[in-house]
Design a protein around this motif. Structure first.
Motif, PDB file in Angstrom:
ATOM      1  N   MET A  29       0.774  -1.250   0.000  1.00 58.71           N
ATOM      2  CA  MET A  29       0.000   0.000   0.000  1.00 58.71           C
ATOM      3  C   MET A  29       0.802   1.295   0.000  1.00 58.71           C
ATOM      4  SD  MET A  29      -3.075  -1.148   2.597  1.00 58.71           S
ATOM      5  CE  MET A  29      -1.972  -1.931   3.798  1.00 58.71           C
ATOM      6  N   SER A  30       2.098   1.252  -0.235  1.00 57.01           N
ATOM      7  CA  SER A  30       2.892   2.479  -0.239  1.00 57.01           C
ATOM      8  C   SER A  30       2.917   3.124  -1.627  1.00 57.01           C
ATOM      9  CB  SER A  30       4.331   2.194   0.197  1.00 57.01           C
ATOM     10  OG  SER A  30       5.122   3.350   0.031  1.00 57.01           O
ATOM     11  N   LEU A  31       2.520   4.391  -1.692  1.00 55.68           N
ATOM     12  CA  LEU A  31       2.580   5.126  -2.956  1.00 55.68           C
ATOM     13  C   LEU A  31       4.013   5.449  -3.341  1.00 55.68           C
ATOM     14  CD1 LEU A  31      -0.382   7.618  -2.427  1.00 55.68           C
ATOM     15  CD2 LEU A  31      -0.323   5.688  -4.013  1.00 55.68           C
ATOM     16  N   TYR A  32       4.933   5.313  -2.388  1.00 57.41           N
ATOM     17  CA  TYR A  32       6.334   5.656  -2.627  1.00 57.41           C
ATOM     18  C   TYR A  32       7.153   4.454  -3.113  1.00 57.41           C
ATOM     19  CZ  TYR A  32       5.153  10.032  -0.379  1.00 57.41           C
ATOM     20  OH  TYR A  32       4.570  11.241  -0.070  1.00 57.41           O
ATOM     21  N   LYS A  33       6.506   3.297  -3.242  1.00 52.50           N
ATOM     22  CA  LYS A  33       7.161   2.109  -3.793  1.00 52.50           C
ATOM     23  C   LYS A  33       6.594   1.866  -5.187  1.00 52.50           C
ATOM     24  CE  LYS A  33       9.160   1.172   0.210  1.00 52.50           C
ATOM     25  NZ  LYS A  33      10.606   1.331   0.414  1.00 52.50           N
ATOM     26  N   PRO A  34       7.387   2.073  -6.244  1.00 47.58           N
ATOM     27  CA  PRO A  34       6.865   1.941  -7.616  1.00 47.58           C
ATOM     28  C   PRO A  34       6.243   0.574  -7.900  1.00 47.58           C
ATOM     29  CG  PRO A  34       9.044   2.932  -7.619  1.00 47.58           C
ATOM     30  CD  PRO A  34       8.808   2.454  -6.218  1.00 47.58           C
ATOM     31  N   TYR A  35       6.720  -0.455  -7.221  1.00 50.04           N
ATOM     32  CA  TYR A  35       6.253  -1.819  -7.467  1.00 50.04           C
ATOM     33  C   TYR A  35       5.059  -2.218  -6.601  1.00 50.04           C
ATOM     34  CZ  TYR A  35       9.112  -2.320  -3.277  1.00 50.04           C
ATOM     35  OH  TYR A  35       9.649  -2.147  -2.025  1.00 50.04           O
ATOM     36  N   SER A  36       4.582  -1.332  -5.738  1.00 52.98           N
ATOM     37  CA  SER A  36       3.519  -1.695  -4.789  1.00 52.98           C
ATOM     38  C   SER A  36       2.207  -2.020  -5.498  1.00 52.98           C
ATOM     39  CB  SER A  36       3.280  -0.570  -3.786  1.00 52.98           C
ATOM     40  OG  SER A  36       2.728   0.567  -4.429  1.00 52.98           O
ATOM     41  N   ASN A  37       1.373  -2.795  -4.816  1.00 55.11           N
ATOM     42  CA  ASN A  37       0.080  -3.159  -5.384  1.00 55.11           C
ATOM     43  C   ASN A  37      -0.830  -1.948  -5.556  1.00 55.11           C
ATOM     44  OD1 ASN A  37       0.675  -5.842  -5.662  1.00 55.11           O
ATOM     45  ND2 ASN A  37      -0.154  -6.436  -3.685  1.00 55.11           N
ATOM     46  N   ILE A  38      -0.706  -0.964  -4.657  1.00 55.95           N
ATOM     47  CA  ILE A  38      -1.556   0.223  -4.790  1.00 55.95           C
ATOM     48  C   ILE A  38      -1.190   1.008  -6.046  1.00 55.95           C
ATOM     49  CG2 ILE A  38      -0.122   1.812  -3.407  1.00 55.95           C
ATOM     50  CD1 ILE A  38      -2.758   2.913  -2.248  1.00 55.95           C
ATOM     51  N   ASN A  39       0.088   1.077  -6.387  1.00 60.12           N
ATOM     52  CA  ASN A  39       0.491   1.752  -7.612  1.00 60.12           C
ATOM     53  C   ASN A  39       0.070   0.946  -8.838  1.00 60.12           C
ATOM     54  OD1 ASN A  39       1.675   4.233  -6.845  1.00 60.12           O
ATOM     55  ND2 ASN A  39       3.486   3.169  -6.085  1.00 60.12           N
ATOM     56  N   ARG A  40       0.091  -0.374  -8.724  1.00 58.81           N
ATOM     57  CA  ARG A  40      -0.392  -1.215  -9.827  1.00 58.81           C
ATOM     58  C   ARG A  40      -1.884  -0.990 -10.051  1.00 58.81           C
ATOM     59  NH1 ARG A  40       0.256  -6.918  -8.384  1.00 58.81           N
ATOM     60  NH2 ARG A  40      -0.582  -7.275 -10.468  1.00 58.81           N
ATOM     61  N   PHE A  41      -2.630  -0.856  -8.956  1.00 57.31           N
ATOM     62  CA  PHE A  41      -4.066  -0.574  -9.089  1.00 57.31           C
ATOM     63  C   PHE A  41      -4.287   0.796  -9.728  1.00 57.31           C
ATOM     64  CE2 PHE A  41      -7.874   1.580  -7.605  1.00 57.31           C
ATOM     65  CZ  PHE A  41      -8.856   0.680  -8.009  1.00 57.31           C
ATOM     66  N   ASN A  42      -3.553   1.800  -9.252  1.00 56.48           N
ATOM     67  CA  ASN A  42      -3.732   3.150  -9.784  1.00 56.48           C
ATOM     68  C   ASN A  42      -3.377   3.241 -11.259  1.00 56.48           C
ATOM     69  OD1 ASN A  42      -4.619   4.073  -7.309  1.00 56.48           O
ATOM     70  ND2 ASN A  42      -2.636   4.924  -6.697  1.00 56.48           N
ATOM     71  N   GLU A  43      -2.420   2.435 -11.695  1.00 58.18           N
ATOM     72  CA  GLU A  43      -2.018   2.433 -13.105  1.00 58.18           C
ATOM     73  C   GLU A  43      -2.944   1.599 -13.985  1.00 58.18           C
ATOM     74  OE1 GLU A  43       1.926   0.950 -12.710  1.00 58.18           O
ATOM     75  OE2 GLU A  43       2.690   2.806 -11.784  1.00 58.18           O
ATOM     76  N   SER A  44      -3.778   0.762 -13.376  1.00 59.61           N
ATOM     77  CA  SER A  44      -4.672  -0.109 -14.143  1.00 59.61           C
ATOM     78  C   SER A  44      -5.854   0.684 -14.702  1.00 59.61           C
ATOM     79  CB  SER A  44      -5.190  -1.254 -13.261  1.00 59.61           C
ATOM     80  OG  SER A  44      -6.106  -0.760 -12.298  1.00 59.61           O
ATOM     81  N   SER A  45      -6.485   0.149 -15.708  1.00 63.19           N
ATOM     82  CA  SER A  45      -7.635   0.834 -16.315  1.00 63.19           C
ATOM     83  C   SER A  45      -8.951   0.410 -15.679  1.00 63.19           C
ATOM     84  CB  SER A  45      -7.680   0.557 -17.822  1.00 63.19           C
ATOM     85  OG  SER A  45      -7.755  -0.844 -18.068  1.00 63.19           O
ATOM     86  N   GLU A  46      -8.993  -0.823 -15.140  1.00 61.44           N
ATOM     87  CA  GLU A  46     -10.259  -1.326 -14.593  1.00 61.44           C
ATOM     88  C   GLU A  46     -10.168  -1.791 -13.144  1.00 61.44           C
ATOM     89  OE1 GLU A  46     -11.605  -4.381 -17.196  1.00 61.44           O
ATOM     90  OE2 GLU A  46     -12.089  -3.002 -18.841  1.00 61.44           O
TER      91      GLU A  46
END
Length: 335
Positions: free
Chosen positions: A65-82
């Motif tokens: 859940m860290s926005l400061y880790k490029p590989y985090s799942n939260i960043n993967r969710f934010n980069e996803s379209s759906e």
């Protein structure tokens, strides 16, 4: 003879407590995680919990859940379209987030991420603050009603929907570490991450855990001060405030807490809100949205929540600083 037996039975717990306190010693673990300092203090006969174990727990949560880790799942969710299939930590925090969102009628909203970034409190630097047109456009990408959580699958109605869990994930992290200590058999400890705490007691000598409650400085350029000391043996304490974390826009301070409905930083009477609850994820989840309320609304809201107490510092209409608190919180104060 009967009186002697009663006397011995009376003394036995005291004698046992004395030797228990003597056998137990204080262990302190300190470190850095989630962009802040943490400390774990516990009482035991041996070093049952290690720094490696605590760091490992927090590293896994950061990867989630860290926005400061490029590989985090939260960043993967934010980069996803759906959307995305979430890990157990992310799923648990999102479930709690929906509960707090509904209870506060949208004052707590994890999709506030684009606004947090636009106002300069996200992971990227900004060159200027947004104007009204930019805020209006960003609001199209804000609203937890545009998210759906089914099992561990989190979906969004628009690709631009991003989530920011900084308003609740730290409290969750405190609980995860505290639960690890409990599983290790510890019955006396304090876990603190970035000022968010959860404790279990009493100490081996029978005394309660003492926690200082901070407030804004008494003078314009002074440092924050300890306003009260409370003593409790279980539960969590978290604080949200706008006197430490802010940006300057001319003579005006821009608070880091953003109103997800209006799109602007909070600008109301409340200066800080300290919440007591049974666990840190609950206290942490509610402290920020309560900051968006007026004093009476905040007190009424806390009164409606079983097991929750609050200490509130606010500006009066004449600009002076005052405080108020619930009856339950008042009972905790020892200094």
């Amino acid at each position: 003879m009967f009186s002697l037996i009663k006397y011995i039975l009376f003394l036995f717990p005291l004698i046992f407590s004395f030797f228990k306190a003597k056998d137990h010693r204080e262990y302190i673990i300190r470190g850095y995680a989630q962009g802040t300092d943490y400390s774990v203090k516990y009482y035991a006969t041996d070093s049952i919990v290690t720094k490696y174990a605590v760091d490992s727990i927090l590293s896994v949560i950061d990867s989630s859940m860290s926005l400061y880790k490029p590989y985090s799942n939260i960043n993967r969710f934010n980069e996803s379209s759906e959307g995305l299939d979430l890990d157990p930590h992310f799923t648990a925090v999102m479930r709690k987030s929906f509960t707090v969102y509904k209870a506060t009628k949208g004052k707590f909203d994890v999709t506030v991420a684009p606004l947090v970034q636009a106002w300069g409190f996200g992971p990227k630097r900004i060159d200027k603050f947004p104007d009204s047109a930019a805020v209006k456009e960003l609001l199209n990408c804000v609203g937890m009603d545009q998210l759906r959580l089914k099992g561990s699958r989190l979906t969004k109605s628009k690709p631009c929907i991003n989530v920011d869990l900084n308003g609740i994930a730290q409290g969750y992290s405190v609980d995860v570490v505290a639960d690890h200590l409990i599983k290790k058999g510890l019955t006396s400890f304090v876990v603190e991450i970035g000022g968010e705490l959860r404790m279990k007691g009493p100490k081996p000598d029978g005394s309660g855990m003492r926690i200082g409650i901070e407030g804004p400085a008494l003078t314009a350029n002074g440092e924050p001060v300890i306003r009260h000391v409370i003593s409790i043996n279980s539960g969590a304490i978290t604080t949200a405030g706008n006197y430490r974390k802010y940006l300057q826009k001319g003579a005006k301070k821009i608070a880091h807490l953003i109103d997800p409905k209006k799109g602007y930083p909070l600008d109301n009477a409340l200066i800080s809100v300290t919440i007591y609850a049974k666990d840190a994820v609950t206290a942490d989840g509610y402290d920020s949205p309560i900051m968006a309320m007026d004093v009476n609304e905040a007190l009424d809201f806390v009164a409606s929540k079983k097991g929750m107490e609050a200490y509130i510092i606010y500006h009066k209409k004449d600009g002076s600083v005052a405080d108020t608190l619930t009856k339950g919180f008042k009972k905790m104060i020892v200094e």
